[in-house]
Design an enzyme around this catalytic site. Structure first.
Site, PDB file in Angstrom:
ATOM      1  N   HIS A  38      10.332 -53.723 -26.180  1.00 34.46           N
ATOM      2  CA  HIS A  38      10.253 -52.534 -27.510  1.00 34.46           C
ATOM      3  C   HIS A  38       8.815 -52.644 -28.144  1.00 34.46           C
ATOM      4  CE1 HIS A  38      14.512 -51.620 -26.830  1.00 34.46           C
ATOM      5  NE2 HIS A  38      14.512 -50.945 -27.877  1.00 34.46           N
ATOM      6  N   LYS A 103      25.367 -55.425 -28.679  1.00 31.33           N
ATOM      7  CA  LYS A 103      26.469 -55.880 -29.287  1.00 31.33           C
ATOM      8  C   LYS A 103      25.794 -56.404 -30.610  1.00 31.33           C
ATOM      9  CE  LYS A 103      25.480 -60.566 -27.455  1.00 31.33           C
ATOM     10  NZ  LYS A 103      25.170 -61.486 -28.809  1.00 31.33           N
TER      11      LYS A 103
END
Lengths: 181, 278
Positions: A38, A103
């Site tokens: 990222h 999650k």
């Protein structure tokens, strides 16, 4: 709560019909990226460089798989905790990303980005990496090979089981703890 | 003095690494199965069922239970009547590297700032205690980052006592919510010093779920904390339910009269631990 079968990449219409609590079986192409990937993607955007995959309609899976055994496309491949990607997600949603898979809780900024850009946050079962890997038919490293487990992989998945945690209407499926935080 | 060959330790550690990554301990499987029976919510039962299925699949396929195969952590109890041929720390580290390579386990360690992967999951984290006797006991834990990140350490004032401990632990678990892959196992270190409390908290996680603390007072505290945490209603994967944690394990040591160190080491449901005695 409904169950949908969707094909990635996703479009606005796909996302709009999803509500927190719905179950989705996802088929198609998704991309893996976690912390280091990222950072690199956002550095490339800053420099105006072309990204290794098309963000339009993209589904990003926050995962760093274990190495693939012989005869299998991938090793264990369950979700990693998503909040670490929260500082990058709004920008990627504004550029066309439709969904992320991970999650754990997302920040207020990410939840707002989902509303502003018709996005969705899916939860997959954490720690069920061996089980989830069975839905991955193909995996190919397409960028940042040197990052090892953090490289960007193009995955072909079939009926990957997901739960809508945050929808594009501001709803969240996580239970509120019985505690005044 | 008993001499133990480096090779014996090496082989045992490779085996620990390979086994811990693939086989969920029986007591954890049992606790998940029991929790599933106890849950009313369909999503909680579904998730706990997936975790049991995942454990079966990992055992039969050779895939690791979780893609995060963690940091290789070792607690060694080294008998004072043992002479190890070779450097114990080096042997364990080399065997850990071999185990991660052989088992196709993910290498997750990197430089803290550049984030460059060390490439072989080294270095192993090794704690050594010298104990009486002529044996070596090696406890191995493959510790994932997601749950470790939810752990915390604090220095309470003595006046805060048990109420302060309870408040800190329950608040931490409420804040952690779905992030550490509940149902969790919570290791608590009380006392010692600033550096010792977290080590105690981690050591506590090695005690099987079926074994309460041998000290009845501490066993009662473990039970009370578990009940409080499960009252939070966070449930499996944070989607609600009765099972936020499978167990609370406390280790306690005396501390300075001015201090009350407290550490909470959060373990996910995928408790990859295994030990060997040589």
């Amino acid at each position: 709560m409904a169950t949908y079968e969707l094909t990635a990449p996703l479009c606005d219409e796909d996302v709009k019909k999803l509500k927190a609590g719905d179950v989705v079986k996802l088929t198609g192409i998704i991309y893996t990226a976690r912390d280091a990937a990222h950072k690199r993607l956002c550095d490339m955007l800053d420099k105006g460089e072309e990204l290794p995959f098309d963000l339009k309609g993209a589904v990003i899976y926050y995962v760093g798989p274990s190495p693939a055994p012989e005869g299998r496309p991938i090793g264990s491949a369950g979700p990693t905790t998503s909040y670490r990607m929260d500082s990058y997600a709004p920008r990627l949603h504004s550029l066309g990303v439709k969904a992320t898979i991970g999650k754990g809780k997302r920040s207020a900024e990410v939840r707002k980005a989902l509303e502003d850009h018709t996005g969705v946050y899916f939860g997959a079962t954490g720690g069920a990496g061996a089980l989830l890997s069975q839905c991955i038919d193909k995996a190919e490293v397409i960028a940042f090979d040197e990052l090892g487990p953090e490289a960007i992989r193009k995955l072909t998945v079939t009926k990957f089981p997901l739960l809508v945690v945050n929808d594009s209407y501001g709803n969240e499926q996580y239970a509120k703890p019985n505690y005044d935080l | 003095m008993r001499t133990i060959k480096a090779e014996t330790i090496h082989n045992a550690v490779v085996d620990l690494v390979l086994t811990a990554a693939r086989y969920l301990p029986e007591d954890v499987k049992q606790a998940i199965a029991d929790a599933r029976e106890n849950e009313d919510s369909a999503s909680a039962r579904e998730i706990l069922g997936q975790l049991l299925e995942n454990a079966e699949l990992a055992a039969s396929s050779g895939l690791p239970l979780c893609q995060d195969t963690g940091v290789g952590i070792f607690f060694v109890e080294l008998g004072d009547q043992v002479h190890v041929e070779g450097n114990l720390i080096e042997v364990i580290n080399k065997a850990m590297i071999e185990g991660y390579e052989k088992g196709l386990l993910r290498k997750s360690l990197c430089h803290p700032l550049t984030r460059a992967n060390t490439g072989d999951n080294s270095p192993a984290v090794v704690h050594v205690d010298i104990v009486p006797g002529d044996k070596i006991n090696i406890k191995h834990m493959a510790k994932g980052g997601g749950s470790e990140n939810m752990s915390r350490c604090t220095m309470l004032t003595p006046a805060q006592g048990w109420e302060g401990i309870k408040e800190f632990v329950v608040r931490r678990m409420a804040e952690a919510g779905p992030n550490p892959c509940p149902p969790t196992i919570v290791g608590i270190g009380i006392g010692g010093t600033f550096d010792l409390a977290p080590a105690l908290a981690k050591k506590a996680l090695f005690r099987p779920l079926s074994e309460p603390n041998p000290d009845p007072e501490l066993a009662k505290m473990e039970e009370e904390l578990l009940a409080e945490i499960n009252k939070l209603g966070i449930g499996p994967m944070g989607l609600g339910g009765k099972t936020t944690s499978l167990g609370v394990k406390i280790e306690m040591r005396p501390c300075h009269i001015a201090s009350l160190p407290l550490a909470v080491n959060v373990q996910c449901h995928s408790s990859r631990i295994k030990e060997v005695e040589i």
